[in-house]
Design a protein around this motif. Sequence first.
Motif, PDB file in Angstrom:
ATOM      1  N   SER A 176       4.575  -8.478  14.126  1.00  9.48           N
ATOM      2  CA  SER A 176       3.495  -8.544  13.139  1.00  9.48           C
ATOM      3  C   SER A 176       3.994  -9.295  11.925  1.00  9.48           C
ATOM      4  N   THR A 434      -7.923   0.727   6.620  1.00 15.68           N
ATOM      5  CA  THR A 434      -7.857  -0.725   6.794  1.00 15.68           C
ATOM      6  C   THR A 434      -9.172  -1.345   6.354  1.00 15.68           C
ATOM      7  N   ARG A 437     -12.258  -7.533   7.288  1.00 14.99           N
ATOM      8  CA  ARG A 437     -12.395  -8.872   6.722  1.00 14.99           C
ATOM      9  C   ARG A 437     -13.597  -9.601   7.313  1.00 14.99           C
ATOM     10  N   ALA A 440     -14.167 -10.569  11.247  1.00 16.76           N
ATOM     11  CA  ALA A 440     -13.254  -9.733  12.015  1.00 16.76           C
ATOM     12  C   ALA A 440     -13.861  -9.409  13.381  1.00 16.76           C
ATOM     13  N   ARG A 499      -5.269  -3.310  12.247  1.00 11.70           N
ATOM     14  CA  ARG A 499      -5.155  -4.488  11.393  1.00 11.70           C
ATOM     15  C   ARG A 499      -5.602  -5.746  12.140  1.00 11.70           C
ATOM     16  N   GLU A 500      -5.226  -5.833  13.414  1.00 12.98           N
ATOM     17  CA  GLU A 500      -5.649  -6.977  14.226  1.00 12.98           C
ATOM     18  C   GLU A 500      -7.169  -6.992  14.410  1.00 12.98           C
ATOM     19  N   CYS A 502      -9.345  -5.820  12.355  1.00  8.78           N
ATOM     20  CA  CYS A 502     -10.061  -5.952  11.090  1.00  8.78           C
ATOM     21  C   CYS A 502      -9.761  -7.241  10.325  1.00  8.78           C
ATOM     22  N   GLU A 503      -8.751  -7.995  10.760  1.00 12.93           N
ATOM     23  CA  GLU A 503      -8.426  -9.199  10.007  1.00 12.93           C
ATOM     24  C   GLU A 503      -9.321 -10.363  10.416  1.00 12.93           C
ATOM     25  N   GLU A 504      -9.368 -11.363   9.570  1.00  8.64           N
ATOM     26  CA  GLU A 504     -10.250 -12.510   9.798  1.00  8.64           C
ATOM     27  C   GLU A 504      -9.697 -13.387  10.906  1.00  8.64           C
ATOM     28  N   HIS A 505     -10.586 -13.831  11.804  1.00 10.58           N
ATOM     29  CA  HIS A 505     -10.206 -14.696  12.910  1.00 10.58           C
ATOM     30  C   HIS A 505     -10.663 -16.114  12.610  1.00 10.58           C
TER      31      HIS A 505
END
Length: 518
Positions: A176, A434, A437, A440, A499-500, A502-505
């Motif tokens: 990570s 979390t 984003r 996400a 986290r994966e 919810c994070e921006e792609h």
Amino acid sequence: MKYILAFEGIIVGIIAGSLAIIYRLAMAYSEITLEYILAFGSTHIWAMAAWFGVLTLMGLVVGFLLKWEPMISGSGIPQVEGELQGCFKASWHRVIIGKLVGGIICMFGGLSLGREGPSVQLGAMGGKGFSRIFKRINIEERYLITCGASAGLAAAFNAPLAGTIFALEEIHKNFSATILFSAMTASITADFVSKYVFGLSPVFHFTVTGFIPLKDYWLVILLGVLLGFAGVFYNTVLLKSQVIYGKFRGLKPEFRPVVPFILAGVLGFTLPQVLGGGNTMIQLLGSGKLVLSGMLVLLAVKFIFSMVSFGSGAPGGIFFPLLVLGAYIGGIYGTAASAYLGIDPVLINNFVIIAMAGYFTAIVRAPITSIVLITEMTGSFDHLLALSVVAIAAELTAGMLNGKPIYDCLLNRILANRNDEPVIDSIDKILISTKVRQNAMIHNQSIADIDWPDSCLLVSIIRQGKEIIPKGNTVIYAHDTIVALTDEKDTIMINEVLREMCEEHEYEFDLKLSQSRL
């Protein structure tokens, strides 16, 4: 969080590097003193007899330390992995004291053990100590333990990249951005501290004047296959050695270290080259003065002595001794190829270098670490292709033979021998929050349609400062903060998965942007 951990990683790197320096300096002085004692004892019978008495006493002291703090037994790397997995909670100050004292005594006695395992455990416990003193939360403590382990290996071998990769590939078992950055800051800091004391020179010095021709790479592949078999054999014998010690009912665990200490005394006056981690053996091999029969004898004796030393439970690692064994396998292989297949003799050292990576890969099952480690330890990137080929061949061979990573096997054995349950179980829970984003994976999806990880329960959603109790048809939007409940032992894994999610792609964002332009 990322930058706070990076700053704390620097502090942990200083702590871990300092502990590793103390250990390395003590080892160096122990080796010098041991050489003097053996030289004096070889000409004075009374001194020889007295030395065996001292060795017996040192074995008993180490046994007492193992009884006082069982977590210092062996390498220490399985214990660190178990700590991160929630299998047990070590007393950081007892481990540091016991590992330093016990490990130094073992090095002074000449046991065939390495410095890397203790350095990793010392660094990890340094990170835990920092966390406990400054009252960090559980998940942050686990990150700091990983940082300390990474820094410990970096300082032990002057290999900051290998320390970082090893912490992720073997100990943390997860890649990570957060832990990568913090572990790297800790490793580089520890490496700087270590090199300030020991200098900039690489650990291994091999004279290499040529490169293996591409037409002869079939020999590299064959060597990788042989090392795969040899690595599985090493793991099998190492685990069996612990079983054999256990079969001697009259030999209590606290008395077992006496056996390798006495053997070290015998070998000290007959074949002193095999004592310690193996620095002398590496120097002999690098000199090019050894003949094939000499390499075979040293390889066999070093292998047996390593099994006896580690099987007793004495505090010390297997890293360096196994690298020495791998180097000798490569030396024997290269010498045979030169004698019978017409390979240029100047290429023997090339086989020595790549064999260390292949043997390490087959035993530890961490190919990326092995490639980076040997590259840093030799101070050259010239062997990168050959290192990669031999590591892949060894990894595939060990996998097809159903060989298990040695540190996982050792951890399982520790857990199997415990009479109590792991100290962290499903009763201990922790909340993870979390923020979602834009773009996400879970953005604009209902809770029922999301594939949530196991051991995870969504308990709350914070939206514009207000708390929402989640239901199956509740839709999650960007800028929501989700709060999940999980087992403490699964904290790191669940945190990374959420986290994966919810994070921006960026890929999805770029695709939507392209479609809007059309």
